[in-house]
Design an enzyme around this catalytic site. Structure first.
Site, PDB file in Angstrom:
ATOM      1  N   SER A 253      23.722 126.390 131.831  1.00  0.00           N
ATOM      2  CA  SER A 253      23.032 125.908 133.023  1.00  0.00           C
ATOM      3  C   SER A 253      21.573 126.308 132.934  1.00  0.00           C
ATOM      4  O   SER A 253      21.155 126.993 132.009  1.00  0.00           O
ATOM      5  CB  SER A 253      23.643 126.527 134.267  1.00  0.00           C
ATOM      6  OG  SER A 253      23.370 127.908 134.255  1.00  0.00           O
ATOM      7  N   LYS A 254      20.831 125.905 133.925  1.00  0.00           N
ATOM      8  CA  LYS A 254      19.401 126.182 133.947  1.00  0.00           C
ATOM      9  C   LYS A 254      19.123 127.683 133.823  1.00  0.00           C
ATOM     10  O   LYS A 254      18.170 128.124 133.220  1.00  0.00           O
ATOM     11  CB  LYS A 254      18.832 125.634 135.265  1.00  0.00           C
ATOM     12  CG  LYS A 254      17.409 125.993 135.558  1.00  0.00           C
ATOM     13  CD  LYS A 254      16.526 124.785 135.422  1.00  0.00           C
ATOM     14  CE  LYS A 254      15.067 125.020 135.658  1.00  0.00           C
ATOM     15  NZ  LYS A 254      14.589 126.312 135.933  1.00  0.00           N
TER      16      LYS A 254
END
Ligand code: GLU
Length: 486
Positions: A253-254
């Site tokens: 994820s980010k």
């Protein structure tokens, strides 16, 4: 072996990130190892979702990473254009040929009909699959309906059953059952190609020999192989590189690896460390070797050493690797790379005088072994450029509250004002003063450190004072005396 030509084909829907850079890097290493060509093709057919100026965005990211493509948007190698959106005529020409040869057909089913079919498939508990309704429409009729402007997509005729084996160079043979594939779409209702169609036409026309891409595309590969068959062309070799998982083994994820490259730049990571870390995400050079330059890795890079299992992205490991590279920088190099961080924090203004440059170099050398990133280095030398604005509260409570400290600091200021500012002389002066005052060295060292830096930890006090100089030191000792217990 045929001429090695590999490509990296990102859809530029966001800023370049770590997962992206890893795929690009593996392609580059493979190309270099075999003396081949690394092509960048930007798959920007979804114009609405594509970032503006994608070619420049990628050029900037490559230029920071320190490796780049041999052919691409700004480097024509005779296989362009390299922006997929500019290749539509090529895609449509292949569409026309497949239609003519009866390998593809127009489908006029409305989205509602298709939705209803999928809903029915789900209700019956079977995988949704287009029932090939329009496949039996005579070619003549199909052409007439297209000419009359009827909405349609173009589908590939896929054999209704059978098995197809992908010989993956990393994963080995992976078998697919054609019964689960349907006559998939090549050209959408708006006249633009689907990813699978555009990618295959472009890979074929760009003479790509090996497709090295993320694992998530493995399920596209049987469709792509069917397309090569339909086009009567040999398929390239395929290798699907393991996916990258977040430290907790969840999807990236980010917060973890999908962090844009620009953020690593902003945090003061060194490109050589990032690249070294990335090459180890799913590949290893053998033995327990951990530090390699790009050229060393290219020499050793083979797909046999790419692992099948997902790689786990570990920020701590990357930071550790960064610290290793940062420590190895020469004084000049550390200064050159930290300067943008110092000026961003307005600690100094460019152009920097020779004198200030020398001062900054000395300060940076003192913190070099204590920091992991350039941003941390800039932070750690902040007090060399401005008086500390904040003082560590625990430090103040511990080191400035002892009765008599104000007097000790004033005495130290007086003594150091008459001392030569070399680390050795400063140490002697402080040691002598401690003896005269009947206190331990520590009772002077800790308050002094706090006075000049605002912190309780840092480089050796005497080295620090020697760089800071007489005026800064004496002024700060006096200022701290006012805060200290009388
Ligand atoms: N545009 C695709 C992506 O960014 C490329 C996949 C491929 O390499 O074929 O995921």
């Amino acid at each position: 072996m045929t001429m090695v030509r590999v490509r990296f084909a990102p859809s530029p829907t966001g800023q370049p990130h770590i997962g992206w850079a890893r795929t690009a890097l593996f392609n580059w290493l493979f190309a270099r190892h075999f003396g081949g060509t690394f092509v960048l093709r930007i798959e920007d057919t979804d114009q609405k979702r594509s970032v503006e100026g994608a070619a420049q965005v990628f050029d900037d990211a490559f230029s920071w990473l320190g490796f780049t493509y041999d052919e691409g948007p700004n480097k024509d190698g005779g296989f362009g254009p390299y922006l997929q959106s500019e290749r539509l005529a090529n895609h449509l020409a292949v569409r026309d040929r497949l239609l003519e040869e009866g390998k593809a057909y127009p489908c006029f089913c409305s989205p509602e009909t298709l939705d209803a079919g999928r809903a029915e498939d789900r209700r019956l508990g079977r995988p949704p699959r287009y029932p090939a309704t329009c496949r039996s429409i005579a070619a003549e009729e199909g052409r007439a309906r297209i000419a009359a402007g009827e909405a349609h997509v173009i589908r590939l005729k896929v054999p209704p059953e059978g098995r197809l084996v992908v010989h993956d160079l990393i994963r080995g043979d992976v078998e697919f059952d054609l019964a689960v594939l349907d006559d998939f779409v090549l050209i959408k209702a708006d006249g633009t190609p689907t990813y699978n169609f555009a990618a295959v036409v472009d890979d074929a026309q760009m003479a790509i020999s090996h497709v090295l891409r993320a694992d998530e595309h493995l399920s596209n590969t049987p469709k792509q192989l069917l397309l090569y068959q339909a086009m009567g062309l040999p398929a390239p070799a395929f290798a699907h590189v393991p996916m990258i998982l977040a430290p907790d083994h969840s999807k990236l994820s980010k917060r973890h690896g999908a962090t844009p490259i620009a953020e690593f730049v902003a945090q003061g990571f060194l490109p050589e460390a990032v690249v070294n870390y990335l090459m180890m995400l799913g590949w290893n050079p053998g033995g327990d070797r951990e530090f390699l330059t790009l050229d060393e890795a290219a020499e050793l890079f083979t797909l046999e050493r790419v692992q099948k299992n997902p790689a786990v992205y570990d920020t701590q490991k990357m930071t550790w690797m960064n610290a290793h590279y940062l420590r190895a920088l020469s004084e000049d190099e550390l200064w050159r790379r930290t300067l943008p961080f110092l000026s961003a924090q307005k600690l100094l203004a460019e152009p920097v005088s020779a004198e200030l440059g020398a001062y900054a170099r000395s300060a940076l050398s003192l913190v070099q072994s204590r920091v992991s990133t350039l941003a941390e280095a800039a932070d750690a030398v902040r007090f060399f450029f401005e008086e500390p604005r904040e003082f560590d509260p625990a430090g103040v409570a511990k080191h400035l509250a002892r009765p008599g400290t104000a007097g000790h600091l004033t005495a130290l200021a007086g003594r150091l004002a008459q001392t030569d500012f070399s680390a050795g002389a400063l140490e002697t002066a402080l040691t002598e003063l401690a003896a005269e005052l009947g206190v331990s060295r520590a009772e002077l060292i800790h308050p002094a450190r706090l006075a000049v830096s605002g912190k309780t930890v840092g480089p050796g006090l005497f080295e620090m004072l020697a760089v800071l100089g007489a005026k800064g030191t004496v002024d700060r000792l006096h200022a701290a005396a006012k805060m200290a217990a009388p």
